[in-house]
Design a protein around this motif. Sequence first.
Motif, short mmCIF file in Angstrom:
data_model
loop_
_atom_site.label_atom_id
_atom_site.label_comp_id
_atom_site.label_asym_id
_atom_site.label_seq_id
_atom_site.Cartn_x
_atom_site.Cartn_y
_atom_site.Cartn_z
N UNK A 1 -5.03 -2.67 10.58
CA UNK A 1 -5.08 -2.12 9.09
C UNK A 1 -5.47 -0.63 8.56
N UNK A 2 -3.83 0.17 9.29
CA UNK A 2 -4.54 1.62 8.64
C UNK A 2 -3.91 1.86 7.50
N UNK A 3 -3.83 1.51 6.84
CA UNK A 3 -3.71 1.75 5.88
C UNK A 3 -4.72 2.58 5.05
N UNK A 4 -5.92 1.25 4.70
CA UNK A 4 -7.54 2.67 4.03
C UNK A 4 -7.45 3.34 4.55
N UNK A 5 -6.80 3.67 6.19
CA UNK A 5 -7.91 4.47 6.29
C UNK A 5 -7.01 5.69 6.56
N UNK A 6 -5.97 6.11 7.05
CA UNK A 6 -4.83 6.89 5.69
C UNK A 6 -4.99 7.21 4.45
N UNK A 7 -5.14 6.91 3.62
CA UNK A 7 -5.43 7.19 2.18
C UNK A 7 -6.53 7.67 2.75
N UNK B 1 -6.53 16.25 -0.03
CA UNK B 1 -6.69 16.92 -0.70
C UNK B 1 -7.48 17.48 -1.44
N UNK B 2 -8.79 17.00 -1.37
CA UNK B 2 -10.19 17.24 -2.18
C UNK B 2 -9.97 18.29 -1.32
N UNK B 3 -9.93 18.39 -0.09
CA UNK B 3 -10.44 20.29 1.03
C UNK B 3 -9.62 21.26 0.49
N UNK C 1 -18.23 19.43 5.12
CA UNK C 1 -18.18 18.88 3.83
C UNK C 1 -17.10 17.76 3.82
N UNK C 2 -16.26 18.55 4.69
CA UNK C 2 -14.64 17.89 5.16
C UNK C 2 -15.21 16.16 6.02
N UNK C 3 -15.99 16.80 6.97
CA UNK C 3 -16.50 14.91 8.08
C UNK C 3 -17.75 14.33 6.48
N UNK C 4 -18.54 14.65 5.95
CA UNK C 4 -19.86 13.84 5.22
C UNK C 4 -18.35 13.24 4.15
N UNK C 5 -17.26 14.24 4.02
CA UNK C 5 -16.34 13.26 2.39
C UNK C 5 -15.79 11.93 3.19
N UNK C 6 -14.96 12.78 4.82
CA UNK C 6 -14.42 11.17 5.50
C UNK C 6 -15.67 9.88 5.84
N UNK C 7 -16.22 10.73 6.13
CA UNK C 7 -17.59 9.98 6.52
C UNK C 7 -17.60 8.64 5.36
N UNK C 8 -17.93 9.34 4.23
CA UNK C 8 -18.16 7.86 2.84
C UNK C 8 -17.21 7.42 2.86
N UNK D 1 -16.96 3.12 2.75
CA UNK D 1 -16.09 2.80 1.42
C UNK D 1 -15.40 1.95 1.75
N UNK D 2 -14.19 2.03 2.44
CA UNK D 2 -13.36 1.05 3.01
C UNK D 2 -13.83 0.26 3.96
N UNK D 3 -14.74 0.24 4.67
CA UNK D 3 -15.24 -0.62 5.77
C UNK D 3 -16.00 -1.53 5.38
N UNK D 4 -16.46 -0.91 3.95
CA UNK D 4 -17.36 -2.02 3.85
C UNK D 4 -16.57 -2.81 2.24
N UNK D 5 -14.89 -1.99 2.39
CA UNK D 5 -14.62 -3.34 1.01
C UNK D 5 -13.79 -4.06 1.84
N UNK D 6 -13.94 -4.28 3.26
CA UNK D 6 -13.33 -4.98 4.30
C UNK D 6 -14.30 -6.38 4.31
#
Length: 181
Positions: A68-74, A81-83, A106-113, A117-122
């Motif tokens: 289920x890599x789509x959420x990770x890719x997004x 894009x943000x960085x 900052x990129x690491x923090x944004x990625x982690x967040x 989020x995608x993990x919790x959505x599952x």
Amino acid sequence: SGYNQYAIMGSVFVLRMVASVACILLLNLTAWILADGPLVAEITLIFSIALLFGPFETIIHWFEATVKMKPISVARSTTSILMGLARLSMIVAGLSLVWFAWLIPLEAIVTMVLYFWVYAREGLRLRDWKTDMNVVRQFIREGTPLFYSAIAVIAYMKIDQVMLGKMTSTAVVGTYSAAVK
């Protein structure tokens, strides 16, 4: 293997966190010993902060295992894009190199967040992760040869740049590094 997913995820997380802390200490100790100046030490410290968030990428393994890599890719695309926008804004603002260095953690923090989020959505929770010392021992036992191989490759690939840096200027090392990529 007989272990449940939470034991595997928790054990991988702990191993990665221990490795991250060890790397932070070694990187900053090396920067201090080599004493290439306060700016290098400061940037090394800033970059190394990002290593604290790397273990949370363990979440990716669950998505890979369940195909289920789509959420990770997004999440990765969103972070990129943000960085990119942040870098562009900093260039326009004419900010110093140290500000750009802060984009790494900052990129690491944004990625982690976003991964959280995608993990919790599952419907999954990090607090379900458990560390199993049997899993940790098995991973260490099976991963030790790969670890030593990776260290040898990294040393082989970078030793020329270290030696060149001690014999010449940082400008020459930068040119050489760009040329060998």
